[in-house]
Design a protein around this motif. Structure first.
Motif, PDB file in Angstrom:
ATOM      1  N   VAL A  39     114.759  53.626  47.614  1.00 32.13           N
ATOM      2  CA  VAL A  39     114.607  52.621  46.712  1.00 32.13           C
ATOM      3  C   VAL A  39     114.678  53.353  45.613  1.00 32.13           C
ATOM      4  O   VAL A  39     113.755  54.272  45.214  1.00 32.13           O
ATOM      5  CB  VAL A  39     113.152  51.616  46.561  1.00 32.13           C
ATOM      6  CG1 VAL A  39     113.030  50.758  45.429  1.00 32.13           C
ATOM      7  CG2 VAL A  39     113.217  50.970  47.891  1.00 32.13           C
ATOM      8  N   TRP A  40     115.400  53.002  44.383  1.00 32.99           N
ATOM      9  CA  TRP A  40     115.485  53.463  42.880  1.00 32.99           C
ATOM     10  C   TRP A  40     114.617  52.519  42.409  1.00 32.99           C
ATOM     11  O   TRP A  40     115.114  51.192  42.158  1.00 32.99           O
ATOM     12  CB  TRP A  40     116.784  53.576  42.406  1.00 32.99           C
ATOM     13  CG  TRP A  40     117.562  54.800  43.184  1.00 32.99           C
ATOM     14  CD1 TRP A  40     117.048  55.676  44.113  1.00 32.99           C
ATOM     15  CD2 TRP A  40     118.936  55.273  42.729  1.00 32.99           C
ATOM     16  NE1 TRP A  40     118.135  56.602  44.501  1.00 32.99           N
ATOM     17  CE2 TRP A  40     119.166  56.393  43.638  1.00 32.99           C
ATOM     18  CE3 TRP A  40     119.747  54.657  41.946  1.00 32.99           C
ATOM     19  CZ2 TRP A  40     120.261  57.071  43.373  1.00 32.99           C
ATOM     20  CZ3 TRP A  40     121.140  55.924  41.851  1.00 32.99           C
ATOM     21  CH2 TRP A  40     121.294  56.838  42.656  1.00 32.99           C
ATOM     22  N   THR A  41     113.457  52.835  41.529  1.00 30.78           N
ATOM     23  CA  THR A  41     112.574  52.060  41.270  1.00 30.78           C
ATOM     24  C   THR A  41     112.862  51.552  39.652  1.00 30.78           C
ATOM     25  O   THR A  41     113.414  52.183  38.999  1.00 30.78           O
ATOM     26  CB  THR A  41     111.093  52.480  41.310  1.00 30.78           C
ATOM     27  OG1 THR A  41     111.148  53.790  40.559  1.00 30.78           O
ATOM     28  CG2 THR A  41     110.657  52.922  42.456  1.00 30.78           C
ATOM     29  N   LYS A  42     112.092  50.498  39.472  1.00 29.13           N
ATOM     30  CA  LYS A  42     112.196  49.523  38.371  1.00 29.13           C
ATOM     31  C   LYS A  42     112.320  50.264  37.175  1.00 29.13           C
ATOM     32  O   LYS A  42     111.335  50.880  36.788  1.00 29.13           O
ATOM     33  CB  LYS A  42     111.474  48.371  38.309  1.00 29.13           C
ATOM     34  CG  LYS A  42     111.387  47.461  37.119  1.00 29.13           C
ATOM     35  CD  LYS A  42     110.293  46.040  37.241  1.00 29.13           C
ATOM     36  CE  LYS A  42     110.118  45.361  35.995  1.00 29.13           C
ATOM     37  NZ  LYS A  42     109.302  44.428  36.032  1.00 29.13           N
ATOM     38  N   GLU A  63     116.390  48.710  41.841  1.00 26.77           N
ATOM     39  CA  GLU A  63     115.756  47.515  41.375  1.00 26.77           C
ATOM     40  C   GLU A  63     116.078  47.256  39.931  1.00 26.77           C
ATOM     41  O   GLU A  63     116.938  47.894  39.362  1.00 26.77           O
ATOM     42  CB  GLU A  63     114.235  48.001  41.294  1.00 26.77           C
ATOM     43  CG  GLU A  63     113.798  48.078  42.849  1.00 26.77           C
ATOM     44  CD  GLU A  63     112.176  48.422  42.900  1.00 26.77           C
ATOM     45  OE1 GLU A  63     111.586  48.004  43.815  1.00 26.77           O
ATOM     46  OE2 GLU A  63     111.621  49.090  41.828  1.00 26.77           O
TER      47      GLU A  63
END
Length: 414
Positions: A39-42, A63
């Motif tokens: 996951v590449w985060t927000k 995200e």
């Protein structure tokens, strides 16, 4: 008094804890290259410093608010997708695949500053939701990952598209996204069930290229998209490749403006049909395009194809003459079509219809909604079957093709 002081202390401590628990971490920048997943985060920036690959069986989820910064001017990275890619932006907080701001010059109007998204036959699912992709379409070399893997055209010297997708058993959703400043085709699709809806595509293709290029093996609904000044066609629909299933596209309620005029040779100039593709085309607004819906006379569309309730507008007589039905230009049932320059002005809220047809520079101040009195209002057809009205389930979410509108084009009144 002591009780009040204690209560105040407890309340203050609670508020302090609440702020700490709910605070948003400051955005960070992470350098990435090679194999990626997870996951590449927000809200964070991921600086791409070399080619990327999502391996078979792996998933990369991006995200909302993430910036994917393609910042290697030597390598000009490609992103090879052998697994799944879910780019999940929101309207207010899109994902962005972009380049450093200082590279966004007039000289680089048509990008070619990074590659594109190149999927392999093992890629099961791709979602591009509220995602901006810009300034790509670099030319391949012998060292390009796509060439080495035998993907796309598998040859050096080819400009790569925004997205190449080949899995006939895969699923693809592109919705609410913006594609701009790309050197060649937008989407080059050779397989899968697909929905393209509510996207904006402009400033694509230097000497060739179509906004959405669909081949055999694809079943797609293409709806409520705005395509401005593609080099050749907004939609190139073909059954070439002889993959199963036969290419079948339902394209409706799209607005296509200034298509085809920048191509140095004559071919299509709005929607092109060839090689037994099955296509149902309804409620499309074609304004100042080089040609009407055009077929390859030597290899025409499937005879089950249907064309109806499309609107044609030309600001000059040459344009009007070139969308009149003939052996190459398809006539539709209940089309709104005139014979003189200026007939059936769609009355866009804010777009000067006298803009040069070769113009490729898009203004975000333009508004392609319709004014009251537009001949496109109430002329749409709604009683037809779209392929994914019940939806495609991708990443556990059901994405449905939007319901057709009773007006022509991608936008009604405001």
């Amino acid at each position: 008094m002591k009780k009040w002081i204690l209560a105040a202390f407890v309340a203050a401590a609670f508020i302090s804890c609440s702020k700490d628990d709910n605070s948003t971490p400051a955005p960070t920048t992470t350098n990435v290259t090679g194999a990626v997943d997870g996951v590449w985060t927000k809200g964070n920036t991921y600086k791409v410093t070399g080619h990327l690959q999502i391996n078979e069986g792996k998933t990369l989820t991006i995200e909302e608010g993430v910036t994917v910064l393609l910042a290697d001017s030597i390598v000009k990275p490609e992103i090879v997708i052998k697994g799944n890619l879910y780019s999940l932006g929101t309207t207010a907080n899109p994902v962005k695949f972009t380049v450093p701001d200082e590279w966004k010059t007039a000289k680089n109007q048509f990008g070619a500053l990074w590659g594109g998204l190149i999927a392999g036959p093992t890629s099961a699912e791709v979602i591009l939701q509220n995602t901006v992709l810009e300034y790509g379409g670099a030319v391949t070399t012998e060292e390009s990952p796509s060439v080495k893997a035998g993907l796309y055209k598998a040859a050096a010297g080819e400009h790569v598209p925004v997205l190449y997708y080949p899995n006939v058993n895969g699923k693809l959703v592109v919705t609410g996204s913006t594609i701009r400043n790309f050197n060649e085709d937008g989407f080059y699709i050779e397989g899968g069930k697909a929905i393209f809806s509510n996207n904006t595509i402009y400033t694509t293709g230097v000497s060739g290229g179509d906004a959405i290029n669909i081949k055999s093996g694809v079943q797609a609904d293409v709806a409520f998209n705005l395509v401005y000044s593609p080099n050749t066609n907004a939609l190139k629909l073909s059954n070439s490749g002889d993959r199963s299933p036969q290419a079948y596209v339902v394209a409706y309620n799209n607005t296509i403006v200034n298509a085809g005029w920048r191509r140095p040779t004559t071919k299509g100039g709005s929607i092109w049909l060839e090689k037994t593709v099955r296509a149902d085309l309804y409620n499309n607004l074609l304004a100042n395009d080089r040609y009407g819906i055009k077929r390859d006379k030597g290899a025409p569309e499937d005879n089950r194809s249907k064309v109806a309730n499309n609107l044609y507008f030309g600001n000059d007589q040459t344009t009007v003459d070139q969308f009149q039905p003939n052996a190459e230009i398809l006539a539709g049932t209940n089309d709104v079509i005139g014979t003189k320059a200026g007939d059936n002005d769609p009355k866009f809220v804010n777009y000067p219809v006298a803009t040069a047809t070769t113009n490729a520079t898009f203004s975000t101040s333009w508004d392609f909604h319709l004014q009251t009195g537009s001949p496109a209002l109430t002329k749409g057809k709604t009683d037809f079957t779209r392929q994914f009205a019940d939806g495609l389930t991708v990443n556990g979410t059901v994405y449905k093709s939007p319901a057709p509108a009773n007006y022509i084009g991608a936008f009604g009144t405001k």
